[in-house]
Design a protein around this motif. Structure first.
Motif, PDB file in Angstrom:
ATOM      1  N   UNK A  42     -14.176   9.490  -8.138  1.00 47.48           N
ATOM      2  CA  UNK A  42     -15.111   8.704  -8.915  1.00 47.48           C
ATOM      3  C   UNK A  42     -14.491   8.329 -10.259  1.00 47.48           C
ATOM      4  N   UNK A  43     -14.409   7.029 -10.516  1.00 42.07           N
ATOM      5  CA  UNK A  43     -13.956   6.524 -11.810  1.00 42.07           C
ATOM      6  C   UNK A  43     -15.195   6.023 -12.542  1.00 42.07           C
ATOM      7  N   UNK A  44     -15.441   6.579 -13.714  1.00 42.15           N
ATOM      8  CA  UNK A  44     -16.591   6.189 -14.522  1.00 42.15           C
ATOM      9  C   UNK A  44     -16.101   5.625 -15.842  1.00 42.15           C
ATOM     10  N   UNK A  94      -6.266  15.308 -11.230  1.00 39.69           N
ATOM     11  CA  UNK A  94      -5.305  14.786 -10.252  1.00 39.69           C
ATOM     12  C   UNK A  94      -6.034  14.097  -9.101  1.00 39.69           C
ATOM     13  N   UNK A  95      -5.557  12.897  -8.771  1.00 36.76           N
ATOM     14  CA  UNK A  95      -6.205  12.134  -7.708  1.00 36.76           C
ATOM     15  C   UNK A  95      -5.181  11.179  -7.094  1.00 36.76           C
ATOM     16  N   UNK A  96      -4.762  11.481  -5.899  1.00 34.43           N
ATOM     17  CA  UNK A  96      -3.818  10.616  -5.198  1.00 34.43           C
ATOM     18  C   UNK A  96      -4.592   9.827  -4.154  1.00 34.43           C
ATOM     19  N   UNK A 151       0.856  -1.175   0.000  1.00 32.57           N
ATOM     20  CA  UNK A 151       0.000   0.000   0.000  1.00 32.57           C
ATOM     21  C   UNK A 151       0.896   1.230   0.000  1.00 32.57           C
ATOM     22  N   UNK A 152       0.585   2.137  -0.918  1.00 35.41           N
ATOM     23  CA  UNK A 152       1.387   3.345  -1.066  1.00 35.41           C
ATOM     24  C   UNK A 152       0.509   4.464  -1.598  1.00 35.41           C
ATOM     25  N   UNK A 153       1.032   5.651  -1.650  1.00 38.36           N
ATOM     26  CA  UNK A 153       0.332   6.755  -2.285  1.00 38.36           C
ATOM     27  C   UNK A 153       0.439   6.554  -3.795  1.00 38.36           C
ATOM     28  N   UNK A 154      -0.707   6.517  -4.467  1.00 41.33           N
ATOM     29  CA  UNK A 154      -0.746   6.223  -5.898  1.00 41.33           C
ATOM     30  C   UNK A 154      -1.445   7.364  -6.632  1.00 41.33           C
ATOM     31  N   UNK A 155      -0.817   7.834  -7.702  1.00 41.70           N
ATOM     32  CA  UNK A 155      -1.434   8.836  -8.568  1.00 41.70           C
ATOM     33  C   UNK A 155      -2.401   8.099  -9.487  1.00 41.70           C
ATOM     34  N   UNK A 156      -3.666   8.053  -9.100  1.00 41.79           N
ATOM     35  CA  UNK A 156      -4.672   7.291  -9.836  1.00 41.79           C
ATOM     36  C   UNK A 156      -4.868   7.839 -11.251  1.00 41.79           C
ATOM     37  N   UNK A 157      -4.735   9.141 -11.422  1.00 42.91           N
ATOM     38  CA  UNK A 157      -4.850   9.740 -12.750  1.00 42.91           C
ATOM     39  C   UNK A 157      -3.781   9.156 -13.686  1.00 42.91           C
ATOM     40  N   UNK A 158      -2.588   8.972 -13.176  1.00 42.31           N
ATOM     41  CA  UNK A 158      -1.501   8.388 -13.967  1.00 42.31           C
ATOM     42  C   UNK A 158      -1.779   6.917 -14.280  1.00 42.31           C
ATOM     43  N   UNK A 159      -2.244   6.165 -13.289  1.00 44.88           N
ATOM     44  CA  UNK A 159      -2.548   4.745 -13.478  1.00 44.88           C
ATOM     45  C   UNK A 159      -3.635   4.568 -14.536  1.00 44.88           C
ATOM     46  N   UNK A 162     -18.795   3.982 -28.642  1.00 43.47           N
ATOM     47  CA  UNK A 162     -18.078   4.989 -27.862  1.00 43.47           C
ATOM     48  C   UNK A 162     -17.792   4.464 -26.458  1.00 43.47           C
ATOM     49  N   UNK A 163     -16.568   4.709 -25.968  1.00 48.14           N
ATOM     50  CA  UNK A 163     -16.191   4.384 -24.598  1.00 48.14           C
ATOM     51  C   UNK A 163     -15.565   5.640 -23.991  1.00 48.14           C
ATOM     52  N   UNK A 164     -16.118   6.063 -22.873  1.00 47.12           N
ATOM     53  CA  UNK A 164     -15.602   7.231 -22.157  1.00 47.12           C
ATOM     54  C   UNK A 164     -15.107   6.791 -20.779  1.00 47.12           C
ATOM     55  N   UNK A 165     -13.884   7.168 -20.458  1.00 48.59           N
ATOM     56  CA  UNK A 165     -13.321   6.895 -19.136  1.00 48.59           C
ATOM     57  C   UNK A 165     -13.093   8.259 -18.494  1.00 48.59           C
ATOM     58  N   UNK A 166     -13.614   8.416 -17.273  1.00 55.91           N
ATOM     59  CA  UNK A 166     -13.510   9.710 -16.616  1.00 55.91           C
ATOM     60  C   UNK A 166     -13.157   9.512 -15.147  1.00 55.91           C
ATOM     61  N   UNK A 167     -12.182  10.264 -14.681  1.00 57.01           N
ATOM     62  CA  UNK A 167     -11.774  10.249 -13.273  1.00 57.01           C
ATOM     63  C   UNK A 167     -12.039  11.643 -12.729  1.00 57.01           C
ATOM     64  N   UNK A 168     -12.932  11.724 -11.737  1.00 63.51           N
ATOM     65  CA  UNK A 168     -13.291  13.024 -11.178  1.00 63.51           C
ATOM     66  C   UNK A 168     -13.183  13.002  -9.661  1.00 63.51           C
TER      67      UNK A 168
END
Length: 170
Positions: free
Chosen positions: A154-156, A109-111, A76-84, A139-145
């Motif tokens: 929220x990952x959609x 940005x979401x850590x 377990x670590x701090x993860x930049x979810x936007x980057x992942x 169409x496929x949309x991936x959104x991190x908010x």
């Protein structure tokens, strides 16, 4: 403990053998005689379906093996979810293009505190399923908010595929 482990391995081997046998027999039947394009398509779809089942079983076994070794707890670590999520979407871009799917990613940005490998696997599974079940030209949309309260992320993953039947949702 040794008996439980042996039983688990035997069960896993059996579960892996079943889709492999189905893949092999389906391919042998398809090659056994000339068939119509529709029949070949049906056989290939069956092989893809069994391959997906096999992939899920392998992923579950890998997850269990990691959890058993307690490595999952220590990573377990701090993860930049936007980057992942961004890297995961890049990995599937060529597949989307080959199917003529409009594939977009929008992230903020979401850590988070978590296991980088598991978060990546989750993202790839969601994206893979969306692309797999979206028809050509879809169409496929991936959104991190991160909503204004900043306590949730929220990952959609939204697609124009067939969706999940009401019976399977629960």
């Amino acid at each position: 403990f040794v008996t439980q482990r042996r039983d688990m391995l035997a069960n896993a081997a059996h579960e892996l053998r079943t889709p492999l046998a189905a893949i092999r027999s389906t391919a042998e039947v398809a090659l056994g005689q000339r068939r119509s394009p529709d029949e070949y398509e049906e056989r290939l779809a069956s092989i893809i379906d069994q391959g997906s089942s096999l992939e899920q079983l392998i992923n579950q076994l890998l997850f269990l093996a990691e959890a058993e070794g307690e490595r999952a707890l220590h990573q377990v670590e701090e993860v930049d979810l936007n980057q992942v999520i961004g890297r995961s979407t890049q990995m599937f871009q060529a597949i989307a293009e080959s199917k003529g799917i409009d594939f977009t990613y929008e992230g903020t940005p979401a850590v988070v505190s978590g296991n980088r490998r598991h978060l990546s696997m989750m993202a790839k599974n969601l994206i893979d399923n969306a692309l797999k079940f979206t028809p050509e030209g879809g169409k496929v949309e991936v959104r991190l908010t991160s909503p204004p309260d900043e306590t949730t992320i929220l990952l959609t993953v939204k697609d124009t595929g067939m969706g999940i039947s009401a019976d399977d949702l629960p």
